[in-house]
Motif scaffolding. Sequence first.
Motif, PDB file in Angstrom:
ATOM      1  N   GLN A  52     -55.526 -27.185 -31.236  1.00 54.84           N
ATOM      2  CA  GLN A  52     -56.377 -26.917 -32.398  1.00 54.84           C
ATOM      3  C   GLN A  52     -56.110 -27.898 -33.532  1.00 54.84           C
ATOM      4  OE1 GLN A  52     -58.747 -24.637 -31.780  1.00 54.84           O
ATOM      5  NE2 GLN A  52     -57.670 -24.522 -29.820  1.00 54.84           N
ATOM      6  N   ALA A  53     -54.844 -28.320 -33.676  1.00 54.07           N
ATOM      7  CA  ALA A  53     -54.497 -29.233 -34.774  1.00 54.07           C
ATOM      8  C   ALA A  53     -55.176 -30.590 -34.619  1.00 54.07           C
ATOM      9  CB  ALA A  53     -52.990 -29.373 -34.889  1.00 54.07           C
ATOM     10  N   PRO A  54     -54.997 -31.306 -33.494  1.00 56.11           N
ATOM     11  CA  PRO A  54     -55.668 -32.604 -33.383  1.00 56.11           C
ATOM     12  C   PRO A  54     -57.189 -32.495 -33.328  1.00 56.11           C
ATOM     13  CG  PRO A  54     -54.557 -32.040 -31.330  1.00 56.11           C
ATOM     14  CD  PRO A  54     -54.091 -31.065 -32.355  1.00 56.11           C
ATOM     15  N   VAL A  55     -57.706 -31.488 -32.625  1.00 54.47           N
ATOM     16  CA  VAL A  55     -59.170 -31.343 -32.542  1.00 54.47           C
ATOM     17  C   VAL A  55     -59.756 -31.093 -33.930  1.00 54.47           C
ATOM     18  CG1 VAL A  55     -61.017 -29.861 -31.703  1.00 54.47           C
ATOM     19  CG2 VAL A  55     -59.228 -30.602 -30.137  1.00 54.47           C
ATOM     20  N   GLY A  56     -59.136 -30.179 -34.676  1.00 57.72           N
ATOM     21  CA  GLY A  56     -59.630 -29.901 -36.023  1.00 57.72           C
ATOM     22  C   GLY A  56     -59.553 -31.118 -36.927  1.00 57.72           C
ATOM     23  N   GLY A  81     -54.078 -35.923 -36.762  1.00 60.57           N
ATOM     24  CA  GLY A  81     -54.569 -35.623 -35.420  1.00 60.57           C
ATOM     25  C   GLY A  81     -53.837 -36.410 -34.348  1.00 60.57           C
ATOM     26  N   THR A  82     -53.574 -37.672 -34.605  1.00 62.92           N
ATOM     27  CA  THR A  82     -52.870 -38.504 -33.627  1.00 62.92           C
ATOM     28  C   THR A  82     -51.453 -38.004 -33.404  1.00 62.92           C
ATOM     29  OG1 THR A  82     -54.207 -40.418 -34.305  1.00 62.92           O
ATOM     30  CG2 THR A  82     -52.190 -40.861 -33.053  1.00 62.92           C
ATOM     31  N   ALA A  83     -50.771 -37.648 -34.487  1.00 59.56           N
ATOM     32  CA  ALA A  83     -49.409 -37.116 -34.357  1.00 59.56           C
ATOM     33  C   ALA A  83     -49.422 -35.749 -33.672  1.00 59.56           C
ATOM     34  CB  ALA A  83     -48.754 -37.009 -35.729  1.00 59.56           C
ATOM     35  N   GLY A  84     -50.400 -34.911 -34.009  1.00 62.56           N
ATOM     36  CA  GLY A  84     -50.473 -33.570 -33.436  1.00 62.56           C
ATOM     37  C   GLY A  84     -50.818 -33.554 -31.963  1.00 62.56           C
ATOM     38  N   ALA A  85     -51.397 -34.650 -31.468  1.00 64.75           N
ATOM     39  CA  ALA A  85     -51.751 -34.709 -30.043  1.00 64.75           C
ATOM     40  C   ALA A  85     -50.521 -34.792 -29.149  1.00 64.75           C
ATOM     41  CB  ALA A  85     -52.659 -35.919 -29.793  1.00 64.75           C
TER      42      ALA A  85
END
Length: 282
Positions: A52-56, A81-85
């Motif tokens: 949900q973090a990177p998508v959002g 988003g890049t880090a959250g992926a």
Amino acid sequence: MRILTRLETARALDPVSDKLQDAVFAAPVPDGVRDLLHGTWLGHPLHPVLVQAPVGAFISAAVLDVLPGTRRAATALVAVGTAGAVPAMAAGLADWSQMTRDRRRVGLVHAAANLVAVGLYAGSLVARLRGRHTRGRALGFAGLSVAGLGAYLGGHLAYAQSGGANQAAPEIARIPEEWTVAGSLASLPDRKPAVRTVGDVAVLFYRDGDTVSAMIERCGHETAPLGEGDVIGEGPDACVVCPWHGSTFRLRDGAVRHGPAASDQPILPVRVQNGNVEVRQP
């Protein structure tokens, strides 16, 4: 749909899939970390939560990219988003490694698409930080498009192939609603698992003295026969270990104690009447 069916049966992907699976198994990751990534502590897979973090962030960045005066905010979202992926991909890889081959084939392409998408977003972030915002936006939109393909494949894996779902949960509906005799109390061995059929469902019983517990016998992870698993611990902490993948469930309440299963094993209400053990739907 025909393309997805071909993908599910594409044995040509198996050599790559098998080597990657072996690499995941060989990685020096403590069991506690693997359980963390599987979502054993959460009650369901962690991967769909983390994505949900990177998508959002990526979708929000795309919205800001079409609005004036939002360059800094869009750049920050692309970075988030890049880090959250990264943790999302780690959790997905842990789940993928324990799936059947048909699911792993779809999951492999799903992961490849998302890896390309993250690469495009990383390029977008670099371009933005260098002041090349037009290039950064173009790479961002390309990354979002590829991520959309990855999300579609992930949805197929989760909903059409039941990847990550509790495979034992549907068995509950096939248990009779009324109290049904499964056998006599005396026929159940003490402190050993015993499998009995209730209706047409295999149920795992565990007797400890006069106390009896019952759970769906097919493992919720990948339908392995828990009746063939070992029992570890004793008393109220006795657990059964899945003979296929090592998922561990507490016998008295079905609580998952060790993955790759992420959710509890379904249990049934039990009573002893006139020397007979009876069960029914919850």
